[in-house]
Every structure is written in C-alpha cells, then in structure tokens.
Design an enzyme around this catalytic site. Structure first.
Site, mmCIF file in Angstrom:
data_model
loop_
_atom_site.group_PDB
_atom_site.id
_atom_site.type_symbol
_atom_site.label_atom_id
_atom_site.label_comp_id
_atom_site.label_asym_id
_atom_site.label_seq_id
_atom_site.Cartn_x
_atom_site.Cartn_y
_atom_site.Cartn_z
ATOM 1 N N GLU A 1 4.203 13.088 -4.994
ATOM 2 C CA GLU A 1 3.304 12.386 -4.085
ATOM 3 C C GLU A 1 3.908 12.373 -2.679
ATOM 4 O O GLU A 1 4.762 11.532 -2.370
ATOM 5 C CB GLU A 1 3.106 10.944 -4.546
ATOM 6 C CG GLU A 1 2.528 10.814 -5.936
ATOM 7 C CD GLU A 1 1.864 9.458 -6.141
ATOM 8 O OE1 GLU A 1 0.665 9.457 -6.421
ATOM 9 O OE2 GLU A 1 2.523 8.420 -5.990
ATOM 10 N N HIS B 1 7.585 4.970 -7.851
ATOM 11 C CA HIS B 1 6.533 5.167 -6.850
ATOM 12 C C HIS B 1 7.091 4.877 -5.453
ATOM 13 O O HIS B 1 7.926 3.995 -5.287
ATOM 14 C CB HIS B 1 5.341 4.252 -7.155
ATOM 15 C CG HIS B 1 4.126 4.635 -6.364
ATOM 16 N ND1 HIS B 1 3.970 4.280 -5.054
ATOM 17 C CD2 HIS B 1 3.042 5.381 -6.694
ATOM 18 C CE1 HIS B 1 2.821 4.787 -4.608
ATOM 19 N NE2 HIS B 1 2.238 5.461 -5.591
ATOM 20 N N SER C 1 -4.256 11.036 -1.892
ATOM 21 C CA SER C 1 -5.638 11.280 -1.452
ATOM 22 C C SER C 1 -6.343 12.374 -2.251
ATOM 23 O O SER C 1 -7.086 13.173 -1.700
ATOM 24 C CB SER C 1 -5.667 11.596 0.056
ATOM 25 O OG SER C 1 -5.175 10.490 0.784
ATOM 26 N N GLY D 1 -4.811 7.148 -6.692
ATOM 27 C CA GLY D 1 -4.876 5.736 -6.317
ATOM 28 C C GLY D 1 -6.315 5.328 -6.070
ATOM 29 O O GLY D 1 -7.077 5.054 -6.998
ATOM 30 N N GLY D 2 -6.726 5.333 -4.805
ATOM 31 C CA GLY D 2 -8.049 4.838 -4.388
ATOM 32 C C GLY D 2 -9.205 5.336 -5.244
ATOM 33 O O GLY D 2 -10.045 4.538 -5.684
ATOM 34 N N GLU E 1 5.928 3.336 -3.060
ATOM 35 C CA GLU E 1 5.775 1.932 -2.620
ATOM 36 C C GLU E 1 6.905 1.073 -3.175
ATOM 37 O O GLU E 1 7.378 0.147 -2.521
ATOM 38 C CB GLU E 1 4.390 1.415 -3.052
ATOM 39 C CG GLU E 1 3.291 2.026 -2.192
ATOM 40 C CD GLU E 1 1.972 2.260 -2.893
ATOM 41 O OE1 GLU E 1 1.719 1.644 -3.944
ATOM 42 O OE2 GLU E 1 1.178 3.077 -2.372
ATOM 43 N N ASN F 1 -3.574 5.213 -10.782
ATOM 44 C CA ASN F 1 -2.637 4.132 -10.475
ATOM 45 C C ASN F 1 -3.411 3.083 -9.691
ATOM 46 O O ASN F 1 -3.718 3.289 -8.516
ATOM 47 C CB ASN F 1 -1.461 4.694 -9.650
ATOM 48 C CG ASN F 1 -0.516 3.596 -9.187
ATOM 49 O OD1 ASN F 1 -0.611 2.450 -9.620
ATOM 50 N ND2 ASN F 1 0.396 3.941 -8.296
ATOM 51 N N TRP F 2 -3.732 2.002 -10.350
ATOM 52 C CA TRP F 2 -4.563 0.977 -9.705
ATOM 53 C C TRP F 2 -3.777 0.102 -8.730
ATOM 54 O O TRP F 2 -4.357 -0.688 -8.012
ATOM 55 C CB TRP F 2 -5.224 0.100 -10.776
ATOM 56 C CG TRP F 2 -6.390 0.773 -11.440
ATOM 57 C CD1 TRP F 2 -6.857 2.040 -11.204
ATOM 58 C CD2 TRP F 2 -7.252 0.197 -12.428
ATOM 59 N NE1 TRP F 2 -7.960 2.292 -11.988
ATOM 60 C CE2 TRP F 2 -8.228 1.184 -12.753
ATOM 61 C CE3 TRP F 2 -7.306 -1.033 -13.079
ATOM 62 C CZ2 TRP F 2 -9.234 0.957 -13.691
ATOM 63 C CZ3 TRP F 2 -8.317 -1.259 -14.020
ATOM 64 C CH2 TRP F 2 -9.262 -0.277 -14.320
ATOM 65 N N LYS F 3 -2.453 0.190 -8.744
ATOM 66 C CA LYS F 3 -1.622 -0.633 -7.857
ATOM 67 C C LYS F 3 -2.012 -2.113 -8.032
ATOM 68 O O LYS F 3 -2.343 -2.512 -9.148
ATOM 69 C CB LYS F 3 -1.748 -0.138 -6.416
ATOM 70 C CG LYS F 3 -1.521 1.389 -6.336
ATOM 71 C CD LYS F 3 -1.458 1.938 -4.959
ATOM 72 C CE LYS F 3 -1.230 3.445 -5.024
ATOM 73 N NZ LYS F 3 -1.088 4.071 -3.719
HETATM 74 P P1 13P Z 1 -4.230 7.550 -3.102
HETATM 75 O O1 13P Z 1 -4.935 8.430 -4.098
HETATM 76 O O2 13P Z 1 -4.985 6.304 -2.782
HETATM 77 O O3 13P Z 1 -3.804 8.326 -1.886
HETATM 78 O O4 13P Z 1 -2.878 7.039 -3.805
HETATM 79 C C1 13P Z 1 -2.034 7.951 -4.421
HETATM 80 C C2 13P Z 1 -0.991 7.202 -5.156
HETATM 81 O O5 13P Z 1 -0.117 6.585 -4.566
HETATM 82 C C3 13P Z 1 -1.045 7.213 -6.619
HETATM 83 O O6 13P Z 1 0.140 6.723 -7.165
#
Ligand code: 13P
Length: 253
Positions: A170, A98, A215, A236-237, A100, A9-11
């Site tokens: 998550e 999500h 993470s 994500g990251g 967020e 998920n590149w956000k």
């Molecule tokens: P991180 O891997 O950066 O913690 O993010 C997880 C995430 O929100 C994937 O949707």
C-alpha cells in the site's frame, strides 16, 4: 496458482448493526462467486463488530479479519486484545503493519514481526502491510524501504509459515487520496517485493498472495488486478458499501 484475495479494511468505521447490514447485502451481491476456489473475500471490521460479523458470514465465502492484535498470550495489558481472543470467536485473518498504525502509533518492523508470529502461532493469517511515503518514492528509495520492511517484518519465519501470510503493498501516498498507483508502477513494485520474498523464502515466493491497496475502486480494479504480480486488493473507502466492494470482487473474476 496463487489465490486472489480481495479484502476490505474498514478502519474505524461501522457500528455492529451497520456491519451486519453490510455483510448481509454483500452476501447477496456476491452469490455467484461461491464455489470459485481461487478467490477469497475478507472483511476487516472494528473489534466491537467481529463476533457478530463472523456469525453473519457463516457458510459464505466471506472471512473476517481483525485490524490489530497484541502479541502476548494474556496479562496486564489494559485495552489490548490477544490472538487467542480473536481465534476463539472465529476470526481468520489479522491486518498488521498498516501504515496508519506505523505512522500514528509508531509501530516498528520488529513489533510487527512479533505480531505476525503471534497470529501464526494461533493458526490465523496475517495480512502484512508495507508501503512507502511519497518522499521515499520521489527520492528513488522505494526498493530500499520495501526491502527493509519485508526483511524485518518477516524475519525468522519459515517458508512453510509464509504460506499463510498475505502481503499487502500500500503506497502511503495512494491511501485515501484518490491517487492510485498506475498499474505499471504497482506491478513494478510488486515484482520487487516478490524478489525479496524469493531471496528469503525461495520458491514459496511464487505462492504468496501480494495485494495492492491505495484508492482501489470499481473503475480501476480490473486493470490493477490483471497485472501479473498483483494477486488481490486491500480496500479501504470502497469496501464500506456492498455495491462498490462487490464490483471490485467481480473485477477479479
Ligand atoms: P483506500 O482504499 O481508502 O485508499 O484505503 C486503502 C487502505 O489503507 C486499505 O488498508
């Protein structure tokens, strides 16, 4: 057997040109997994890069996800994107619910449910995210929170429709914090999620991919992915560069 799906998920990251570059790098890094039918790889890019992303991964194992959708067919909804628009350019997955979006944009379980249905009706797969805040965990309310999200988010879906849905657990306290849930904590919650899915969808619950997100990194992926009810990751990251993301994909082999 459930399919293991590793999704990025590149956000709100990466331009169109950067997207093409990373996807080309990723294709080279994961050549060896072509032909392994039980592993899927998905990347969720920003809307602006979706079309070129789909073209870049053509004939590879990688599929492309959008990170949101509006649950109407068309009309006066300034700034929104419909499921048909995504389907038309070759998007196959849509990340929905999500944390967020739930927290910053106040998306409710019932709105997410509408989105899931809209995505399914266009024959794409929702990646349905759930997860608790730290206060919920500290108050011993994880099961209660997760159960409500699952029951309301997946309300009125058939067992057959659920075969196209991926659930992503998550824990919000683990997202972008470097604090991963221990494999034991993650497994315990995944098992609880599968119990709720069983109550709702019977034996189909055994076929539903439940990803862990929060993470997940190359150094902890293997332990998490080896848990019985963890069927992949939503990353994500560490999905923002081809090296780390491919290392996570290889940890699932
Ligand atoms: P991180 O891997 O950066 O913690 O993010 C997880 C995430 O929100 C994937 O949707």
């Amino acid at each position: 057997m459930r399919k293991t799906i590793i999704a990025g998920n590149w956000k709100m990251n990466k331009t169109n040109n950067e997207t093409i570059q990373i996807l080309n790098d990723l294709k080279k890094e994961i050549k060896e997994i072509e032909g392994i039918s039980n592993i899927g790889v998905v990347i969720g890019t920003p809307f602006t890069a979706l079309s070129d992303a789909v073209k870049t991964v053509e004939n590879s194992v990688i599929k492309i996800a959008a990170q949101n959708v509006y649950p109407k067919e068309s009309g006066a909804y300034t700034g929104e994107i419909s499921p048909a628009m995504l389907k038309d350019i070759g998007v196959e997955y849509v990340i929905l619910g999500h944390s967020e979006r739930r927290d910053y944009f106040k998306e409710s379980n019932s709105f997410i449910n509408e989105k899931i249905k809209a995505v399914l009706s266009h024959n794409m797969s929702p990646i349905f995210c759930i997860g608790e805040h730290l206060e919920d965990r500290e108050a011993g309310k994880v099961k209660e929170v997760i159960t409500k999200q699952v029951k309301e988010g997946l309300a009125n879906l058939s067992a057959d429709e659920m075969k196209k849905v991926i659930v992503a657990y998550e824990p919000i306290w683990a997202i972008g914090t470097g604090k991963t849930a221990t494999p034991e904590i993650a497994q315990e919650t995944h098992e609880q999620i599968r119990e709720v899915l069983k109550e709702m969808f019977g034996e189909t619950s055994k076929e539903i991919t439940i990803q862990y997100g929060g993470s997940m990194k190359p150094n902890n992926a293997k332990e998490l992915l080896s848990q019985k009810d963890i069927d992949g990751g939503l990353i994500g990251g560490a999905s923002l560069n081809a090296k780390d993301f491919s290392a996570i994909i290889k940890a699932a082999l």
